[in-house]
Motif scaffolding. Structure first.
Motif, short mmCIF file in Angstrom:
data_model
loop_
_atom_site.label_atom_id
_atom_site.label_comp_id
_atom_site.label_asym_id
_atom_site.label_seq_id
_atom_site.Cartn_x
_atom_site.Cartn_y
_atom_site.Cartn_z
N SER A 108 0.83 -1.21 0.00
CA SER A 108 0.00 0.00 0.00
C SER A 108 0.86 1.26 0.00
O SER A 108 2.05 1.22 0.34
CB SER A 108 -0.94 0.00 1.20
OG SER A 108 -1.96 -0.95 0.98
N GLU A 131 -3.59 -3.12 0.78
CA GLU A 131 -3.74 -3.41 2.22
C GLU A 131 -4.35 -2.22 2.95
O GLU A 131 -4.07 -1.07 2.62
CB GLU A 131 -2.35 -3.68 2.84
CG GLU A 131 -1.52 -4.71 2.12
CD GLU A 131 -2.17 -6.09 2.11
OE1 GLU A 131 -2.76 -6.47 3.14
OE2 GLU A 131 -2.09 -6.77 1.07
N THR A 132 -5.14 -2.50 3.96
CA THR A 132 -5.64 -1.44 4.84
C THR A 132 -4.46 -0.88 5.64
O THR A 132 -3.40 -1.49 5.74
CB THR A 132 -6.69 -1.98 5.82
OG1 THR A 132 -6.11 -3.08 6.56
CG2 THR A 132 -7.93 -2.48 5.09
N ARG A 152 -3.04 0.96 9.41
CA ARG A 152 -3.38 0.89 10.83
C ARG A 152 -2.96 2.20 11.46
O ARG A 152 -1.80 2.58 11.41
CB ARG A 152 -2.70 -0.31 11.49
CG ARG A 152 -3.27 -0.59 12.88
CD ARG A 152 -3.02 -2.02 13.32
NE ARG A 152 -3.57 -2.26 14.65
CZ ARG A 152 -4.83 -2.62 14.90
NH1 ARG A 152 -5.68 -2.80 13.92
NH2 ARG A 152 -5.23 -2.83 16.15
N GLU A 170 -8.15 0.20 12.06
CA GLU A 170 -7.86 -0.09 10.66
C GLU A 170 -8.46 1.00 9.79
O GLU A 170 -9.58 1.46 10.02
CB GLU A 170 -8.46 -1.44 10.27
CG GLU A 170 -7.69 -2.63 10.82
CD GLU A 170 -6.27 -2.69 10.29
OE1 GLU A 170 -5.35 -2.75 11.14
OE2 GLU A 170 -6.05 -2.69 9.06
N LEU A 171 -7.70 1.41 8.78
CA LEU A 171 -8.17 2.41 7.82
C LEU A 171 -8.37 1.73 6.47
O LEU A 171 -7.46 1.13 5.93
CB LEU A 171 -7.14 3.53 7.66
CG LEU A 171 -6.80 4.34 8.91
CD1 LEU A 171 -5.80 5.43 8.54
CD2 LEU A 171 -8.05 4.96 9.51
N GLU A 172 -9.58 1.83 5.96
CA GLU A 172 -9.86 1.26 4.63
C GLU A 172 -9.14 2.06 3.56
O GLU A 172 -8.77 3.21 3.77
CB GLU A 172 -11.38 1.31 4.36
CG GLU A 172 -12.20 0.49 5.33
CD GLU A 172 -11.81 -0.99 5.33
OE1 GLU A 172 -11.61 -1.55 4.24
OE2 GLU A 172 -11.69 -1.56 6.44
N LEU A 173 -8.95 1.44 2.41
CA LEU A 173 -8.41 2.14 1.25
C LEU A 173 -9.34 3.31 0.92
O LEU A 173 -10.54 3.22 1.10
CB LEU A 173 -8.31 1.19 0.05
CG LEU A 173 -7.34 0.01 0.25
CD1 LEU A 173 -7.40 -0.92 -0.95
CD2 LEU A 173 -5.91 0.49 0.46
#
Lengths: 233, 233
Positions: B196, B211-212, B214, B224-227
């Motif tokens: 990412s 990948e998400t 953190r 967690e942070l989404e795309l």
């Protein structure tokens, strides 16, 4: 004459704090009634008081009293007057920062060279080397220098970890990091695996415990060191 | 307006250098003919020339010429005149040491804030944060400061790694280290997993790749942070 125990870790997986070292500590500190504890490394940011309580609990089992250096008005005098000293693990950057800030690094070096008995674990072991340049810790604070006690003629890499086989992670292995160190530095590095420690008596350095050590020297292939007397440089 | 790509890693397991990023770089650097490469981080201690050749080979595939900053008599002018800039990974301490030694940190910040396009990978991404205090690297050299470019309002932890399940190793996990950081610091930290990257366009920061992320904030539970578009502080 130096009398030091320099351990990779305080705790072996699945056992209590210092538990695996207690038989050794019983003998090493046989004549010691009171230990000065340096809690500056603050693992997980724990307070000095809470960290000192953990050390007190472990040493109570072998009938040694523990007092934290932060309980003294003058930390330098506390070091000068200590019967024996223990520096616990945590973050090496914060530990070294506080050793400089409290102006005790030179005094600590002096008393340890003169024979005050010492136990270091993890960060408390890293500082026995020439510099802290082989710590695994995150640089969460900026110390005024990376120079440490220089009680050993080499540096320590505590919690030494062999490369993980089949890992797909692209971060550097411990060995790669130490090789990078040797592009810029001459000092030898001893990778000390969890379960092992150094016993330093004067100029004699012995690898003890359960695991071999891994020695990294500039421009040489890394080599395994068997338990027993070490001859490094 | 800032135009930055800030990637966790240059290389995904099993693929070539920058290979996974090439489609993105083709678009991002569409108008760029020549890239200034900053090889100061020297992964595994590789020379500036050898490192620059690796970058040249990768960018040749998308028809961009690469020239190393070390080939210029005046590195500050090289930064000022660069069409676009790429800082590769390696050791963040050595990278930051050289950025200060060559007096290019402030100039780099200035041109990137003014819109010179930038790619960072690993150490080259860590320096986009407020400080380098969340690098995973070994402190093999002592930089004059841990303060970095501050192009992001948070710090980067590149090659972010989740705790290994069932590990018997007692060294701290990445999450523990970042929590220790927050005992002493306020700055948020973004754990950027391999695969990412961040795309920064002015004040808008977007998490891209596979990948998400953190996010670690002081006194908060990590999340967690989404795309997609990030809103951090």
């Amino acid at each position: 004459m130096k009398k030091l125990l320099i351990a990779s870790t305080s705790t072996i997986h699945g056992t209590g704090y210092l538990e695996y070292l207690l038989p050794t500590l019983t003998v090493f500190f046989a004549d010691v009634k009171k230990l000065l504890f340096i809690p500056y490394a603050r693992p997980s940011g724990i307070s000095y008081d809470a960290y000192t309580k953990i050390a007190q609990k472990a040493f109570a089992k072998i009938h040694i009293e523990v007092v934290g250096i932060h309980e003294f008005d003058n930390p330098k005098e506390a070091v000068l007057n200590a019967e024996a000293i223990f520096t616990g693990g945590g973050n090496t950057f914060e530990l070294v920062y506080q050793l400089y800030k409290n102006d005790v690094l030179a005094t600590l070096k002096q008393v340890l060279e003169n024979g005050t008995k010492y136990l270091g674990t993890s960060a408390g072991s890293n500082i026995c080397g020439v510099s802290m340049k082989n710590t695994n810790d995150m640089p969460i604070v900026y110390p005024p220098s990376f120079t440490t006690l220089g009680l050993l003629p080499f540096n320590i890499n505590a919690h030494y970890l062999d490369p993980l086989k089949n890992s797909k992670h692209m971060g550097e292995t411990r060995e790669t990091r130490i090789k990078e160190f040797h592009v810029f530095n001459e000092t030898a590095v001893l990778g000390l695996r969890e379960g092992s420690w150094l016993e330093v008596l004067g100029d004699s350095i012995t690898l003890k415990g359960t695991e071999t050590g891994r020695l990294f020297e500039k421009d040489k292939i890394a080599k395994e060191l068997e338990l027993g007397l070490l001859i490094i440089k």
